[in-house]
Design a protein around this motif. Structure first.
Motif, short mmCIF file in Angstrom:
data_model
loop_
_atom_site.label_atom_id
_atom_site.label_comp_id
_atom_site.label_asym_id
_atom_site.label_seq_id
_atom_site.Cartn_x
_atom_site.Cartn_y
_atom_site.Cartn_z
N PHE A 165 6.30 5.24 -8.59
CA PHE A 165 5.59 4.12 -9.21
C PHE A 165 4.87 4.58 -10.47
N LYS A 166 4.14 5.69 -10.37
CA LYS A 166 3.44 6.23 -11.54
C LYS A 166 4.41 6.62 -12.64
N GLY A 194 4.63 6.47 -4.40
CA GLY A 194 3.52 6.49 -5.35
C GLY A 194 3.84 7.28 -6.60
N LEU A 252 3.36 1.77 -1.78
CA LEU A 252 3.76 2.06 -3.17
C LEU A 252 2.80 3.03 -3.84
N ARG A 253 1.66 3.24 -3.26
CA ARG A 253 0.66 4.11 -3.86
C ARG A 253 0.58 5.46 -3.16
N GLU A 254 1.48 5.70 -2.22
CA GLU A 254 1.45 6.93 -1.43
C GLU A 254 2.73 7.73 -1.59
N ASP A 256 0.82 -1.21 0.00
CA ASP A 256 0.00 0.00 0.00
C ASP A 256 0.86 1.26 0.00
N GLU A 259 -0.94 -0.90 -14.46
CA GLU A 259 -1.18 -1.77 -13.32
C GLU A 259 -2.67 -1.83 -13.05
#
Length: 129
Positions: free
Chosen positions: A71-72, A68, A62-64, A60, A82
């Motif tokens: 990752f994007k 984040g 990885l999305r913050e 989780d 994804e």
């Protein structure tokens, strides 16, 4: 190229791709080709990369924040998407080899996000200071 990458049939709609790409623990990257309608080939890890990271990391995160954003950025740079934990890229036969390398790059870069742990960043901060 042919000696380094092999394709095996798992089912008529699913092919497994063997590559020399591996995680640091020597597990091989899991790459598959799903045959979709209209002749589209979906190159996917079927969720293996994020599952592999989840052994030692909170996915989780990885999305913050910074993770984040990185990752994007990785997804945008490699044209990989994804969905529900699976990394994938839709391809044509003509672009398949290039997209295998894009997936390899994406998986490697996503795996490297594990280095962004607070304890690791703190230790390098003090060394740099």
């Amino acid at each position: 190229m042919r000696t380094e990458i092999r394709v095996r049939e798992k089912t008529p709609e699913l092919l497994a791709i063997d590559t020399p790409f591996t995680f640091p623990d020597s597990d091989q990257y899991q790459l598959y080709i799903k045959v979709l309608s209209g002749g589209v080939l979906r190159l996917t890890d079927m969720g293996h990369t994020l599952m592999h990271l989840s052994y030692e990391n909170d996915i989780d995160k990885l999305r913050e924040g910074t993770r984040g954003a990185l990752f994007k950025q990785i997804m945008a740079e490699t044209s990989v998407a994804e969905q529900n934990g699976s990394l994938f890229i839709d391809s044509t036969v003509e672009n398949l080899v290039t997209n295998i390398f894009h997936m390899g790059q994406a998986i490697t870069k996503v795996n490297d996000l594990r280095f962004l742990k607070r304890s690791r960043a703190e230790s390098t901060f003090y060394e740099d200071f």
